[in-house]
Design a protein around this motif. Sequence first.
Motif, mmCIF file in Angstrom:
data_model
loop_
_atom_site.group_PDB
_atom_site.id
_atom_site.type_symbol
_atom_site.label_atom_id
_atom_site.label_comp_id
_atom_site.label_asym_id
_atom_site.label_seq_id
_atom_site.Cartn_x
_atom_site.Cartn_y
_atom_site.Cartn_z
ATOM 1 N N LYS A 1 25.397 -12.079 15.117
ATOM 2 C CA LYS A 1 25.803 -11.044 14.162
ATOM 3 C C LYS A 1 24.630 -10.694 13.260
ATOM 4 O O LYS A 1 23.774 -11.520 12.970
ATOM 5 N N ASP B 1 26.384 -5.493 11.727
ATOM 6 C CA ASP B 1 27.789 -5.769 12.047
ATOM 7 C C ASP B 1 28.663 -5.734 10.798
ATOM 8 O O ASP B 1 29.871 -5.511 10.884
ATOM 9 N N ALA B 2 28.057 -5.988 9.630
ATOM 10 C CA ALA B 2 28.790 -5.942 8.366
ATOM 11 C C ALA B 2 27.799 -5.809 7.217
ATOM 12 O O ALA B 2 26.616 -6.118 7.364
ATOM 13 N N PRO C 1 31.975 -2.454 8.657
ATOM 14 C CA PRO C 1 32.800 -3.061 7.617
ATOM 15 C C PRO C 1 31.962 -3.467 6.401
ATOM 16 O O PRO C 1 30.857 -3.987 6.548
ATOM 17 N N ILE D 1 32.028 -5.570 2.696
ATOM 18 C CA ILE D 1 32.657 -6.542 1.804
ATOM 19 C C ILE D 1 31.997 -6.379 0.440
ATOM 20 O O ILE D 1 30.779 -6.458 0.322
ATOM 21 N N GLN E 1 36.432 -3.540 3.216
ATOM 22 C CA GLN E 1 37.198 -4.418 4.100
ATOM 23 C C GLN E 1 37.754 -5.611 3.323
ATOM 24 O O GLN E 1 38.822 -6.101 3.633
ATOM 25 N N ILE F 1 33.074 -14.613 5.131
ATOM 26 C CA ILE F 1 32.819 -13.308 5.753
ATOM 27 C C ILE F 1 33.531 -13.232 7.099
ATOM 28 O O ILE F 1 34.214 -12.252 7.400
ATOM 29 N N ALA G 1 37.246 -12.849 6.559
ATOM 30 C CA ALA G 1 37.599 -11.527 6.024
ATOM 31 C C ALA G 1 37.549 -10.453 7.106
ATOM 32 O O ALA G 1 38.329 -9.498 7.091
ATOM 33 N N LEU G 2 36.638 -10.630 8.059
ATOM 34 C CA LEU G 2 36.462 -9.623 9.109
ATOM 35 C C LEU G 2 37.147 -10.003 10.422
ATOM 36 O O LEU G 2 36.986 -9.329 11.428
ATOM 37 N N HIS G 3 37.894 -11.121 10.374
ATOM 38 C CA HIS G 3 38.629 -11.596 11.549
ATOM 39 C C HIS G 3 37.716 -11.825 12.746
ATOM 40 O O HIS G 3 38.060 -11.506 13.872
ATOM 41 N N TRP G 4 36.530 -12.362 12.454
ATOM 42 C CA TRP G 4 35.607 -12.718 13.527
ATOM 43 C C TRP G 4 35.936 -14.125 13.966
ATOM 44 O O TRP G 4 35.881 -15.056 13.166
#
Length: 126
Positions: free
Chosen positions: A3, A49-50, A79, A81, A101, A117, A120-123
């Motif tokens: 990531k 990626d974020a 996304p 944060i 997000q 992280i 929060a991002l459902h990774w």
Amino acid sequence: MVKQILVIDDEDDIREIAKVSLQISKQWQVLTACSGQEGVAIATAYQPDAILLDVIMPDVDGLTTLDTLKKTPATQRIPVIMLTATGGIVSDQQYAELGAQAIMAKPFDPGLLGDQIAAALHWDSD
């Protein structure tokens, strides 16, 4: 797949702590920017990626930066944060309506940042 995270914060030490924490705990690639304008340019060029975005910054604040990211076709799907040391100025719902997000408090625990992280991002742990 590794990531890539972009940290946008005007405080040098916060950027460095987040960068080292995420590189060590998650082996993620970390890009940094010291202003909203620089952050938007880096996000557009590198497509991370974020994005971890500080709310309180001089010149262009985090909410204005978030708005720009969400209105820019090249970055609107990344996304974001929000990182905030000031609870209560803007509600979580308002952040969500603006396209954030998730919201994370500063100071953060460097040992937990990567997991927070990812959660929060459902990774899933990949």
